[in-house]
Design an enzyme around this catalytic site. Structure first.
Site, PDB file in Angstrom:
ATOM      1  CD  GLU A 159      -3.317   6.344   1.548  1.00 53.32           C
ATOM      2  OE1 GLU A 159      -2.468   5.992   2.398  1.00 53.32           O
ATOM      3  OE2 GLU A 159      -3.587   5.692   0.541  1.00 53.32           O
ATOM      4  CG  ASP A 160       0.828   6.333   5.415  1.00 56.08           C
ATOM      5  OD1 ASP A 160       0.304   6.338   4.275  1.00 56.08           O
ATOM      6  OD2 ASP A 160       1.471   5.356   5.849  1.00 56.08           O
TER       7      ASP A 160
ATOM      8  NE  ARG B  62       2.839   0.075  11.782  1.00 57.12           N
ATOM      9  CZ  ARG B  62       2.717   0.208  10.466  1.00 57.12           C
ATOM     10  NH1 ARG B  62       2.554   1.395   9.944  1.00 57.12           N
ATOM     11  NH2 ARG B  62       2.757  -0.850   9.676  1.00 57.12           N
TER      12      ARG B  62
ATOM     13  CG  PHE C 162      11.555   4.157   3.675  1.00 54.42           C
ATOM     14  CD1 PHE C 162      10.570   3.774   2.760  1.00 54.42           C
ATOM     15  CD2 PHE C 162      11.506   3.660   4.967  1.00 54.42           C
ATOM     16  CE1 PHE C 162       9.566   2.899   3.139  1.00 54.42           C
ATOM     17  CE2 PHE C 162      10.494   2.783   5.348  1.00 54.42           C
ATOM     18  CZ  PHE C 162       9.527   2.402   4.435  1.00 54.42           C
TER      19      PHE C 162
ATOM     20  CG  ASP D   8       6.429   6.335  -2.412  1.00 57.58           C
ATOM     21  OD1 ASP D   8       7.174   7.223  -2.843  1.00 57.58           O
ATOM     22  OD2 ASP D   8       6.836   5.176  -2.209  1.00 57.58           O
TER      23      ASP D   8
END
Ligand code: 5GP
Length: 173
Positions: A91-92, A157, A144, A95
């Site tokens: 996973e990136d 990206r 963010f 959160d």
């Protein structure tokens, strides 16, 4: 600038070495969660010295805003069964934890031998669902971030570094 590509790559190499040690003698299936983890998974896989398969799972968790709703839509499923496999979900960022929790539960229903989670980033300040991260790159503050695979409205990206998006650019948050 939050994390330079040099700093990220050196941590990714460490994670790859740790995963190589932990899974020694086994075969691994890496599940790259699209789109955000495509850069991380590509770098990580090249630091894992084991026989492995790479699968992609397309997920959409945000809809049009940037706040996780917990409603996760699968936009692309795995192409092979994972029954009996040792699965590492890549996973990136974790959160709220809602996406990872949903995903781990979903994959567990497919009878793998094991499922573990590897995440590049973790924002503990925003956790709603407790998720155990087996391999973690960095813990970050509540901001963010974009770059290194992560987007804002599908942009940024491709940036090699991780950056914090300026206040005002995330008005939908
Ligand atoms: P969660 O369900 O844990 O709240 O959200 C996980 C997903 O939300 C991540 O896989 C990622 O796609 C997106 N996300 C969460 N925080 C950020 C962030 O700071 N930047 C970007 N670009 N995406 C984020």
């Amino acid at each position: 600038m939050l994390l330079t590509s040099e700093r990220i790559l050196s941590r990714v190499a460490e994670l790859g070495e740790q995963i190589t040690r932990d899974y020694a003698g086994r075969r691994l299936v890496i599940v790259c969660v699209l789109k955000g983890s495509f850069v991380f998974a590509a770098d990580l896989a090249r630091h894992i010295a084991l026989p492995l398969r790479i699968e992609f799972l397309g997920l959409r968790s945000y809809g049009s805003g940037t706040e996780s709703t917990g409603v996760v839509q699968i936009t692309q499923d795995l192409t092979t069964p994972i029954r009996g496999d040792d699965v590492l979900v890549v996973e990136d960022i974790v959160d709220s934890g809602l996406t990872s929790a949903y995903l781990l539960e979903l994959l567990a229903t497919r009878s793998p031998n094991s499922v573990r989670l590897c995440a590049l980033l973790h924002k503990p300040a925003r956790a709603k669902e407790p998720v155990h991260i087996d391999y973690l790159g960095f813990t970050i503050e509540d901001a963010f971030v974009v770059g290194y695979g992560l987007d804002h409205a599908q942009n940024y990206r491709h940036l090699p570094d991780l950056m914090v998006v300026a206040e005002g650019e995330t008005t939908r948050r």
